[in-house]
Motif scaffolding. Structure first.
Motif, PDB file in Angstrom:
ATOM      1  N   PHE A 113       0.847  -1.195   0.000  1.00  0.00           N
ATOM      2  CA  PHE A 113       0.000   0.000   0.000  1.00  0.00           C
ATOM      3  C   PHE A 113       0.882   1.245   0.000  1.00  0.00           C
ATOM      4  CE2 PHE A 113       0.828  -1.340   4.344  1.00  0.00           C
ATOM      5  CZ  PHE A 113       1.429  -0.208   4.866  1.00  0.00           C
ATOM      6  N   ALA A 114       0.267   2.389  -0.281  1.00  0.00           N
ATOM      7  CA  ALA A 114       0.878   3.690  -0.064  1.00  0.00           C
ATOM      8  C   ALA A 114      -0.172   4.557   0.617  1.00  0.00           C
ATOM      9  CB  ALA A 114       1.327   4.323  -1.376  1.00  0.00           C
ATOM     10  N   VAL A 115       0.255   5.375   1.575  1.00  0.00           N
ATOM     11  CA  VAL A 115      -0.680   6.222   2.327  1.00  0.00           C
ATOM     12  C   VAL A 115      -0.212   7.665   2.270  1.00  0.00           C
ATOM     13  CG1 VAL A 115      -1.788   6.668   4.551  1.00  0.00           C
ATOM     14  CG2 VAL A 115      -1.241   4.320   3.893  1.00  0.00           C
ATOM     15  N   PHE A 116      -1.166   8.563   2.012  1.00  0.00           N
ATOM     16  CA  PHE A 116      -0.918  10.000   1.974  1.00  0.00           C
ATOM     17  C   PHE A 116      -1.890  10.667   2.928  1.00  0.00           C
ATOM     18  CE2 PHE A 116      -1.782  14.262   0.555  1.00  0.00           C
ATOM     19  CZ  PHE A 116      -0.584  14.757   0.059  1.00  0.00           C
ATOM     20  N   CYS A 117      -1.395  11.573   3.765  1.00  0.00           N
ATOM     21  CA  CYS A 117      -2.244  12.285   4.718  1.00  0.00           C
ATOM     22  C   CYS A 117      -1.955  13.778   4.653  1.00  0.00           C
ATOM     23  CB  CYS A 117      -2.007  11.781   6.142  1.00  0.00           C
ATOM     24  SG  CYS A 117      -2.878  12.730   7.413  1.00  0.00           S
ATOM     25  N   CYS A 118      -3.016  14.577   4.587  1.00  0.00           N
ATOM     26  CA  CYS A 118      -2.897  16.025   4.703  1.00  0.00           C
ATOM     27  C   CYS A 118      -3.839  16.467   5.817  1.00  0.00           C
ATOM     28  CB  CYS A 118      -3.257  16.722   3.395  1.00  0.00           C
ATOM     29  SG  CYS A 118      -3.294  18.527   3.528  1.00  0.00           S
ATOM     30  N   ALA A 119      -3.339  17.251   6.753  1.00  0.00           N
ATOM     31  CA  ALA A 119      -4.158  17.715   7.874  1.00  0.00           C
ATOM     32  C   ALA A 119      -4.047  19.223   8.024  1.00  0.00           C
ATOM     33  CB  ALA A 119      -3.718  17.037   9.176  1.00  0.00           C
ATOM     34  N   THR A 120      -5.178  19.856   8.294  1.00  0.00           N
ATOM     35  CA  THR A 120      -5.205  21.240   8.766  1.00  0.00           C
ATOM     36  C   THR A 120      -5.828  21.191  10.149  1.00  0.00           C
ATOM     37  OG1 THR A 120      -7.329  21.603   7.616  1.00  0.00           O
ATOM     38  CG2 THR A 120      -5.328  22.324   6.503  1.00  0.00           C
ATOM     39  N   ALA A 121      -5.136  21.734  11.138  1.00  0.00           N
ATOM     40  CA  ALA A 121      -5.575  21.516  12.514  1.00  0.00           C
ATOM     41  C   ALA A 121      -5.405  22.757  13.379  1.00  0.00           C
ATOM     42  CB  ALA A 121      -4.792  20.353  13.136  1.00  0.00           C
ATOM     43  N   GLY A 122      -6.434  23.038  14.145  1.00  0.00           N
ATOM     44  CA  GLY A 122      -6.404  24.062  15.173  1.00  0.00           C
ATOM     45  C   GLY A 122      -7.190  23.546  16.363  1.00  0.00           C
ATOM     46  N   ALA A 123      -7.023  24.135  17.518  1.00  0.00           N
ATOM     47  CA  ALA A 123      -7.654  23.603  18.732  1.00  0.00           C
ATOM     48  C   ALA A 123      -8.470  24.647  19.473  1.00  0.00           C
ATOM     49  CB  ALA A 123      -6.591  23.021  19.655  1.00  0.00           C
ATOM     50  N   SER A 124      -8.972  25.649  18.757  1.00  0.00           N
ATOM     51  CA  SER A 124      -9.705  26.717  19.436  1.00  0.00           C
ATOM     52  C   SER A 124     -11.018  26.234  20.043  1.00  0.00           C
ATOM     53  CB  SER A 124      -9.981  27.864  18.463  1.00  0.00           C
ATOM     54  OG  SER A 124     -10.752  27.420  17.368  1.00  0.00           O
ATOM     55  N   ASN A 125     -11.592  25.170  19.500  1.00  0.00           N
ATOM     56  CA  ASN A 125     -12.824  24.621  20.087  1.00  0.00           C
ATOM     57  C   ASN A 125     -12.621  23.152  20.468  1.00  0.00           C
ATOM     58  OD1 ASN A 125     -12.663  23.947  17.360  1.00  0.00           O
ATOM     59  ND2 ASN A 125     -14.869  23.785  17.117  1.00  0.00           N
ATOM     60  N   ALA A 126     -11.484  22.887  21.114  1.00  0.00           N
ATOM     61  CA  ALA A 126     -11.172  21.525  21.552  1.00  0.00           C
ATOM     62  C   ALA A 126     -12.236  21.017  22.514  1.00  0.00           C
ATOM     63  CB  ALA A 126      -9.804  21.504  22.235  1.00  0.00           C
ATOM     64  N   ALA A 127     -12.529  19.740  22.389  1.00  0.00           N
ATOM     65  CA  ALA A 127     -13.593  19.147  23.209  1.00  0.00           C
ATOM     66  C   ALA A 127     -13.250  17.706  23.541  1.00  0.00           C
ATOM     67  CB  ALA A 127     -14.929  19.211  22.474  1.00  0.00           C
ATOM     68  N   ARG A 128     -13.849  17.223  24.621  1.00  0.00           N
ATOM     69  CA  ARG A 128     -13.658  15.830  25.039  1.00  0.00           C
ATOM     70  C   ARG A 128     -14.952  15.063  24.844  1.00  0.00           C
ATOM     71  NH1 ARG A 128     -10.119  12.927  28.268  1.00  0.00           N
ATOM     72  NH2 ARG A 128     -11.002  11.071  29.258  1.00  0.00           N
ATOM     73  N   ALA A 129     -14.877  13.953  24.129  1.00  0.00           N
ATOM     74  CA  ALA A 129     -16.030  13.062  23.984  1.00  0.00           C
ATOM     75  C   ALA A 129     -16.150  12.195  25.233  1.00  0.00           C
ATOM     76  CB  ALA A 129     -15.858  12.181  22.750  1.00  0.00           C
ATOM     77  N   GLY A 130     -17.373  11.810  25.562  1.00  0.00           N
ATOM     78  CA  GLY A 130     -17.585  10.889  26.675  1.00  0.00           C
ATOM     79  C   GLY A 130     -17.944  11.537  27.985  1.00  0.00           C
TER      80      GLY A 130
END
Length: 247
Positions: A113-130
């Motif tokens: 296989f080959a894997v490609f990942c692109c991410a744009t990330a910020g944490a201004s509205n970070a939240a916890r599930a559960g």
């Protein structure tokens, strides 16, 4: 693994050509990134436009500011795709409040296989599930952590879901290791309130192995996890540094 932030100083029109998957390209456009594969892929995504299961040729991650009105994001994306000349078919569209210069790319090619990942990330509205926190009957705002995944390989539908699970776990690990907290309760964040992920799989017959699993015990899942962790972490750090410099 190759990890880069290709558009920190770039201008619209610049192209990042994948080394892991020849023919796959990431194009910086007018306030957006367009990831396009050399052929149609099987897709699975939570994208607000073109989401769910279906055929994908491209994924478009679009920047909007924090004051964007979210009345009809699918309509707005369709209009923008038309303006930029992208076909509406086989296209997933995502919105984000993270500038494209903070996009991080990680990719790797394995034996099956080959894997490609692109991410744009910020944490201004970070939240916890559960945990109990403020919620709404129906809510949509521009994505804070958007992950675009492209896999050149053969995966069962179950393995595609498994890959999305692994990507989500890796995103949460990146947030935890960077100490990102839910501002509402002070607990470790598992994501943000508006994350999205899009996965495209080539299903090319050239690959002899059909992957039935993509969890962390598999070569494929291990690669997905490492790439998502690296890309999300790099984008979060860059976005945080940029926000600090503006203060």
């Amino acid at each position: 693994m190759t990890m880069e932030m290709p558009f920190k100083e770039a201008k619209p029109g610049e192209v990042y050509a994948s080394e892991a998957w020849p023919g796959l390209k990431l194009v910086l456009g007018e306030r957006h990134l367009m990831l396009e594969a050399p052929q149609t892929m099987d897709g699975l995504s939570s994208a607000v436009y073109g989401g769910g299961f279906g055929q994908l040729r491209r994924m478009v991650n679009i920047y909007v500011d924090r004051h964007y009105r979210c009345d009809d994001p699918a309509r707005d994306i369709a209009e923008l795709l038309g303006q930029w000349g992208y076909p509406s078919e086989a296209t997933a569209g995502l919105l984000t409040a993270v500038p494209m210069r903070y996009a991080a790319v990680a990719e790797e090619r394995g034996d099956d296989f080959a894997v490609f990942c692109c991410a744009t990330a910020g944490a201004s509205n970070a939240a916890r599930a559960g945990v109990r926190r403020t919620t709404f009957p129906a809510s949509w705002t521009p994505g804070t952590i958007n992950v675009l995944l492209a896999v050149d390989g053969r995966l069962t539908p179950a393995a595609m879901v498994n890959a999305v699970m692994t990507a989500t776990e890796a995103k949460t690990a990146a947030l935890g290791d960077l100490g990102v907290l839910d501002a509402e309760n002070g607990l470790a964040a598992t994501g943000t309130t508006t994350d999205a992920v899009a996965l495209g799989v080539s299903q090319r017959a050239d690959w002899p192995l059909l992957h039935a699993y993509a969890g962390t015990a598999t070569d494929l899942g291990g690669t997905v996890g490492r790439l998502v962790y690296a890309a999300v972490g790099a984008s979060l750090r860059a976005a945080a540094a940029g926000a600090g410099a503006r203060r």
